[in-house]
Design an enzyme around this catalytic site. Structure first.
Site, PDB file in Angstrom:
ATOM      1  N   ASN A 143      39.739  28.032  34.026  1.00 45.71           N
ATOM      2  CA  ASN A 143      38.781  27.695  35.077  1.00 45.71           C
ATOM      3  C   ASN A 143      38.035  26.431  34.663  1.00 45.71           C
ATOM      4  O   ASN A 143      38.153  25.981  33.516  1.00 45.71           O
ATOM      5  CB  ASN A 143      37.815  28.865  35.319  1.00 45.71           C
ATOM      6  CG  ASN A 143      37.056  29.251  34.059  1.00 45.71           C
ATOM      7  OD1 ASN A 143      36.198  28.518  33.581  1.00 45.71           O
ATOM      8  ND2 ASN A 143      37.389  30.413  33.503  1.00 45.71           N
ATOM      9  N   LYS A 175      28.319  47.637  34.420  1.00 44.13           N
ATOM     10  CA  LYS A 175      28.579  47.251  33.029  1.00 44.13           C
ATOM     11  C   LYS A 175      27.419  47.529  32.096  1.00 44.13           C
ATOM     12  O   LYS A 175      27.441  47.148  30.922  1.00 44.13           O
ATOM     13  CB  LYS A 175      28.982  45.771  32.985  1.00 44.13           C
ATOM     14  CG  LYS A 175      30.194  45.501  33.874  1.00 44.13           C
ATOM     15  CD  LYS A 175      30.689  44.082  33.816  1.00 44.13           C
ATOM     16  CE  LYS A 175      31.881  43.900  34.754  1.00 44.13           C
ATOM     17  NZ  LYS A 175      32.482  42.574  34.683  1.00 44.13           N
TER      18      LYS A 175
END
Length: 408
Positions: free
Chosen positions: A214, A350
């Protein structure tokens, strides 16, 4: 961090004097107020006129010159006292063996040593000289004396010296000097903390020459590591490949390639001590199912099957909970839609203490920009907005908000 600060640059007679010009330019860009004090020897290298043009302020190069601070044209001998009071920091760049010796022994017979003796400002010394002179026991003893009296010393690096030889005495780079100046003013709010920062993109290879990644530059993570170090933290920076170099005060730098390597290095850094974990890396979410050992030859069409990479945050959460470690885990999210909603979902899924989120659909912040604008979403539901600014300033504001939240 140095915006609006009064900084006096003490310039002495050495070949590395050109670095002072570059440091002044960088300080001015950061909106610091800069003045220059010169020894007589240094004026033979560079005229005070050039420093006056750069700083838009008179240069103190003659002990018996007029008092620049007052509007009175009458010559006085108090310029050093007024400048000593005005200064927030005195930075000597370059610092020769001679000026180090004079200051260490309390000699004050030139403008730089005179100001050094008179000021109570923060002090930084940037030595530059031949390696044998720097390593001489007399010079090292003088440097120890300065350190004992509160001076910060930015050690020279090894490199090619003016005489053509190679050794430790080459002045450090101007951006490092400015970092060290900022360090003088940073409140040490993370003293006693370990701060682990992940940064940059990961790469997932399909063959020896091609990979999925990316456009992350790593700049946000590198800024977080640098600023946290200035705030007194014990820093580990774990990064994928970037074109950046870690700040001089980041002592533990680990470069990784793929997601698995980043996961392993993060887990290695988890200890039973107060730790702030800033997961700012742009980790690849997918990787090729198969990695070919040889370069894939050009084809008219190729179907590439992808599988998910391991979720580092979930794995680290499991380790932290299993070992009951005192870790504050902060995730970072680059979103293009439903920005706040996705950040809150990430916190829940998370087990994050907080999440820093930005909108990368904008082309004026984020991956390819030196600027950022973020929201910090805390587990308790609070949201703090950090206005658009250069990433270093955004990093500073993020860390301040996080530390304030920890103390609440």
């Amino acid at each position: 961090m140095i915006e609006g600060k009064n900084i006096v640059i003490g310039v002495t007679g050495g070949v590395a004097i050109y670095k002072a010009l570059e440091v002044i330019s960088l300080l001015k860009k950061k909106n610091a107020h800069v003045r220059v004090v010169q020894t007589e020897d240094s004026t033979k290298f560079i005229s005070p006129l050039l420093f006056e043009c750069l700083t838009n302020s008179p240069v103190f190069s003659d002990i018996f010159k007029s008092d620049f601070i007052s509007s009175s044209p009458v010559p006085t001998s108090t310029t050093h006292i007024n400048w000593a009071s005005w200064a927030d920091a005195l930075v000597i760049v370059p610092a020769t063996a001679n000026i180090i010796a004079r200051i260490a022994h309390g000699i004050a017979d030139d403008p730089v040593s005179l100001l050094a003796l008179a000021t109570k400002a923060k002090k930084l010394c940037v030595p530059a000289m031949h390696g044998d002179m720097y390593g001489n026991p007399a010079t090292q003893e003088n440097i120890r004396k300065l350190i004992e009296r509160g001076w910060k010393i930015l050690e020279p690096k090894e490199g090619k010296l003016a005489c053509g030889s190679y050794g430790k005495g080459h002045i450090t780079e101007e951006d490092v000097i400015v970092d060290a100046i900022e360090d003088l003013f940073c409140e040490k709010i993370f003293s006693g903390w370990k701060v682990v920062v992940t940064a940059g993109p990961t790469r997932e290879y399909m063959d020896p020459v091609r990979f999925i990644s990316n456009p992350s530059s790593g700049m946000m993570g590198f800024c977080l590591a640098s600023v946290a170090a200035k705030m007194g933290g014990d820093i580990t920076l774990i990064s994928g490949y970037t074109h950046l170099s870690p700040s001089y005060n980041v002592k533990n730098f680990i470069e990784v390639e793929d997601t698995e390597q980043m996961r392993d290095e993060v887990i290695k850094e988890l200890e039973d001590k107060r730790t702030l974990l800033l997961m700012a890396a742009a980790v690849s979410n997918f990787k090729p199912k198969e990695r070919f050992s040889q370069k894939i030859k050009k084809k008219e069409r190729m179907i590439l099957e992808l599988v998910q990479t391991e979720d580092i945050l979930k794995t680290v959460r499991g380790v932290v909970e299993e070992r009951r470690l005192p870790v504050k885990m902060v995730g970072f999210a680059a979103e293009t839609e439903h920005v706040e909603q996705n950040a809150r979902k990430k916190i829940e899924e998370k087990g994050l203490w907080a999440c820093v989120v930005n909108d990368v659909s904008r082309n004026d912040i984020g991956f390819s920009s030196p600027y950022n604008e973020v929201d910090i979403i805390f587990k308790d539901g609070r949201k703090v907005h950090i206005e658009k600014d250069v990433k270093e300033k955004v990093a500073y504001n993020i860390l301040k908000e996080i530390k304030d939240a920890i103390e609440d």
